[in-house]
Design an enzyme around this catalytic site. Sequence first.
Site, mmCIF file in Angstrom:
data_model
loop_
_atom_site.group_PDB
_atom_site.id
_atom_site.type_symbol
_atom_site.label_atom_id
_atom_site.label_comp_id
_atom_site.label_asym_id
_atom_site.label_seq_id
_atom_site.Cartn_x
_atom_site.Cartn_y
_atom_site.Cartn_z
ATOM 1 N N CYS A 117 -0.152 26.754 -22.058
ATOM 2 C CA CYS A 117 0.853 27.770 -22.349
ATOM 3 C C CYS A 117 2.010 27.716 -21.348
ATOM 4 O O CYS A 117 1.850 27.267 -20.217
ATOM 5 C CB CYS A 117 0.221 29.145 -22.257
ATOM 6 N N ARG A 152 4.636 20.300 -22.737
ATOM 7 C CA ARG A 152 3.304 20.671 -22.288
ATOM 8 C C ARG A 152 2.329 20.797 -23.453
ATOM 9 O O ARG A 152 1.122 20.895 -23.240
ATOM 10 C CB ARG A 152 3.352 22.014 -21.551
ATOM 11 N N TRP A 196 -0.826 27.742 -26.214
ATOM 12 C CA TRP A 196 -1.763 26.669 -26.531
ATOM 13 C C TRP A 196 -3.094 27.375 -26.696
ATOM 14 O O TRP A 196 -3.693 27.827 -25.720
ATOM 15 C CB TRP A 196 -1.793 25.672 -25.379
ATOM 16 N N ASN A 235 -0.424 33.498 -19.213
ATOM 17 C CA ASN A 235 -1.072 32.179 -19.154
ATOM 18 C C ASN A 235 -2.388 32.365 -18.421
ATOM 19 O O ASN A 235 -2.441 33.112 -17.447
ATOM 20 C CB ASN A 235 -0.237 31.184 -18.341
ATOM 21 N N GLY A 236 -3.410 31.654 -18.855
ATOM 22 C CA GLY A 236 -4.701 31.741 -18.161
ATOM 23 C C GLY A 236 -5.765 32.299 -19.075
ATOM 24 O O GLY A 236 -5.584 32.394 -20.294
ATOM 25 N N GLU A 284 -16.623 3.775 -17.977
ATOM 26 C CA GLU A 284 -15.390 4.562 -18.032
ATOM 27 C C GLU A 284 -14.384 4.058 -16.992
ATOM 28 O O GLU A 284 -13.185 3.934 -17.277
ATOM 29 C CB GLU A 284 -15.708 6.060 -17.834
ATOM 30 N N LYS A 293 -10.581 2.516 -17.734
ATOM 31 C CA LYS A 293 -9.340 2.999 -17.100
ATOM 32 C C LYS A 293 -8.543 1.818 -16.548
ATOM 33 O O LYS A 293 -7.350 1.711 -16.746
ATOM 34 C CB LYS A 293 -9.636 3.971 -15.940
ATOM 35 N N GLU A 338 -7.146 -0.489 -19.522
ATOM 36 C CA GLU A 338 -6.138 0.041 -20.443
ATOM 37 C C GLU A 338 -4.786 0.291 -19.777
ATOM 38 O O GLU A 338 -3.757 0.128 -20.420
ATOM 39 C CB GLU A 338 -6.638 1.289 -21.184
ATOM 40 N N HIS A 340 -28.489 -12.197 -15.965
ATOM 41 C CA HIS A 340 -28.858 -12.801 -17.251
ATOM 42 C C HIS A 340 -27.680 -13.499 -17.904
ATOM 43 O O HIS A 340 -27.654 -13.646 -19.121
ATOM 44 C CB HIS A 340 -29.473 -11.735 -18.171
ATOM 45 N N LYS A 343 -2.007 7.954 -28.208
ATOM 46 C CA LYS A 343 -2.804 9.036 -27.615
ATOM 47 C C LYS A 343 -3.907 9.488 -28.560
ATOM 48 O O LYS A 343 -5.015 9.752 -28.158
ATOM 49 C CB LYS A 343 -1.891 10.212 -27.258
HETATM 50 C C1 F6R Z 1 -9.160 6.208 -22.989
HETATM 51 C C2 F6R Z 1 -8.940 7.149 -24.075
HETATM 52 C C3 F6R Z 1 -9.553 6.862 -25.385
HETATM 53 C C4 F6R Z 1 -10.060 8.161 -26.029
HETATM 54 C C5 F6R Z 1 -10.534 7.877 -27.466
HETATM 55 C C6 F6R Z 1 -11.069 9.112 -28.130
HETATM 56 O O1 F6R Z 1 -8.522 6.623 -21.811
HETATM 57 O O2 F6R Z 1 -8.232 8.105 -23.921
HETATM 58 O O3 F6R Z 1 -10.576 5.930 -25.281
HETATM 59 O O4 F6R Z 1 -11.099 8.673 -25.250
HETATM 60 O O5 F6R Z 1 -9.465 7.379 -28.219
HETATM 61 O O6 F6R Z 1 -10.096 10.101 -28.224
HETATM 62 P P1 F6R Z 1 -10.479 11.603 -28.502
HETATM 63 O O7 F6R Z 1 -11.281 12.087 -27.328
HETATM 64 O O8 F6R Z 1 -9.180 12.301 -28.656
HETATM 65 O O9 F6R Z 1 -11.298 11.626 -29.767
#
Ligand code: F6R
Length: 607
Positions: free
Chosen positions: A2, A27, A74, A100-101, A480, A484, A487, A503, A602
Amino acid sequence: MCGIVGYIGNKEAMPILLGGLAKLEYRGYDSAGVSVFEDGIRTVKSQGRLTNLVEKIETEGSSASHIGIGHTRWATHGEPSDRNSHPHNGQSGKISLVHNGIIENYLEIKKMLLDNGYIFQSETDTEVVAQLFDFYYAGNPLETLQKVIGEIRGAYALGVLCSDHPDTLLAVRKDSPLLVGLSEDGNYIASDAPAILEHTRDYYLLNDNEIAYLTKDGVVLYDLVGNTIAKEIYHVDWDIAAAEKGGYDYFMMKEMMEQPEALRKSILPRLENGEVKLDDFAMTKEEIANLNRIHIVACGSAWHAGIVGKYVIEEMCRIPVEVDIASEFRYRNPILNKNDLCIILSQSGETADTLAALREAKKQGVKVLSIVNVVGSSIARESDYVLYTWAGPEIAVATTKGYSTQLSVLYLVAMYFAKERGTVSNEMYALCEKELEEMPEKAAKLLQLDASLAELAKEYASCEDVFLIGRGIDYAAAMESSLKLKEISYIHSEAYAAGELKHGTISLVEEGTLVIAIATQDTLFEKLVSNAKEVKARGARVIGIAPEGQTLMEEVADQVIYLPKAHNLFASSYVVLPMQLFAYYIAVERGCDVDKPRNLAKSVTVE
Ligand code: F6R
């Protein structure tokens, strides 16, 4: 997340409010609204984009006002809708308020107000604050605000208009940011500088529970008991684009740094008197006792969080857990039983494969619990139960706070099930509660390694191959961390279960290959050190990741990143934070576009 903007002064308020809200659009929000003082308080709100609000205001027409508050929402409490949008007004029509909050004790206060004849228009915690203000208001808005903040618990930044005092704007904050902007032409409030940066660069930065009393000619600051406070004026020289990122170079950095706050929001309101409370989770005790199997389904980082969830749920609840990649699950004809539960993890709530997997589970008669960040998203709407992660909008393509909060909610779910099924001792339950309570602080401390990880990244930025090894739950953290790195920095990196390296893959290790050895589990620590020795003997450079005190790692690793001490089930959840920073700095060193890596989106809303 928000956004708040407010103005009182010589200029017309409406364009300032709408301009400020437009600056907060980045945001993320799902509705917007404003209140101005015309003959009395006039409030206009609209779900959806800001342009909907602007059209509504243009259609209705407006007369000049020199005071107002505005908000982009939001959704947290209640779906995105006109009704739930801010500002919220008190029943008497004299009060209008933006927030907000999250107010943790809003249900308790709402009950008291309902008993006193108050009628609510929305499902929000914010309306409860507006009505509480209304309830206490007896002519003096400052005293009323002091009383209100004495009653509410949680995080808040508030902006308040009172029609009896059209020459006054009030604001206060606790655990949620709020700035007071100062200028010759009037004074401002804003949750973030970009909202008012074109009008002023001089601010008061409010501390918790400091109240700002704004008039067109000046601002007086008060503490909780009404003493005035003297404060230095803070001058910013950010350009506007930088300010939207809170002064950080990239959203990813901003979002990494927001993790302690996001964890706080996702964990603390759900721990009450030593117990996990999942308000909106209506699975019965009997259904939980009869759970046959859990299927966790997700994509990418969310899938990695799911793998951690498997370890934690199996250990604490003794329920078998399968973890599937959503795009595999939907086509593999999974065997599901009516006493199974499907847990869907998704930050965006819109990932096409994950949504399809959810539908597949529902088609087979299995109940779905989703752990989602975006309120009102498709996955949230179609699930039987939803637990939100409250991370706020994530803008950088690579998830950081989305992932961490998914983990935190999985821990809460594991504790909840374990308690209901009687599979956890009181001591272990209390220990888990303590671990979760401490998580935001420990995360904040760990993020202070920022500068040293930037240095480390310089040393390794030219690597072309990286291997991350870990055992058990650390293997999930390795996956994970590896994602990071690849990507955002485009370095080829792979995660391996440490015992599996021999192996085949160890043949790829040669002079100078970087191997990151993750060893948070005390029972597996020595084994991991041996694996690190094996790669070291073949010329690898080794970065070790170990809990504070496990100094043995220094004997084999070139550098060691120390994590806060934690119980075995929780220790691994700290691995990814320094690895996010490491990946970020490597990407910066390599000149990559950190927030928008090539070929990635995204939200993956296509198959
Ligand atoms: C990696 C990343 C992606 C998401 C994946 C699922 O940094 O952001 O691997 O985790 O595309 O996305 P959501 O969580 O939005 O379903």
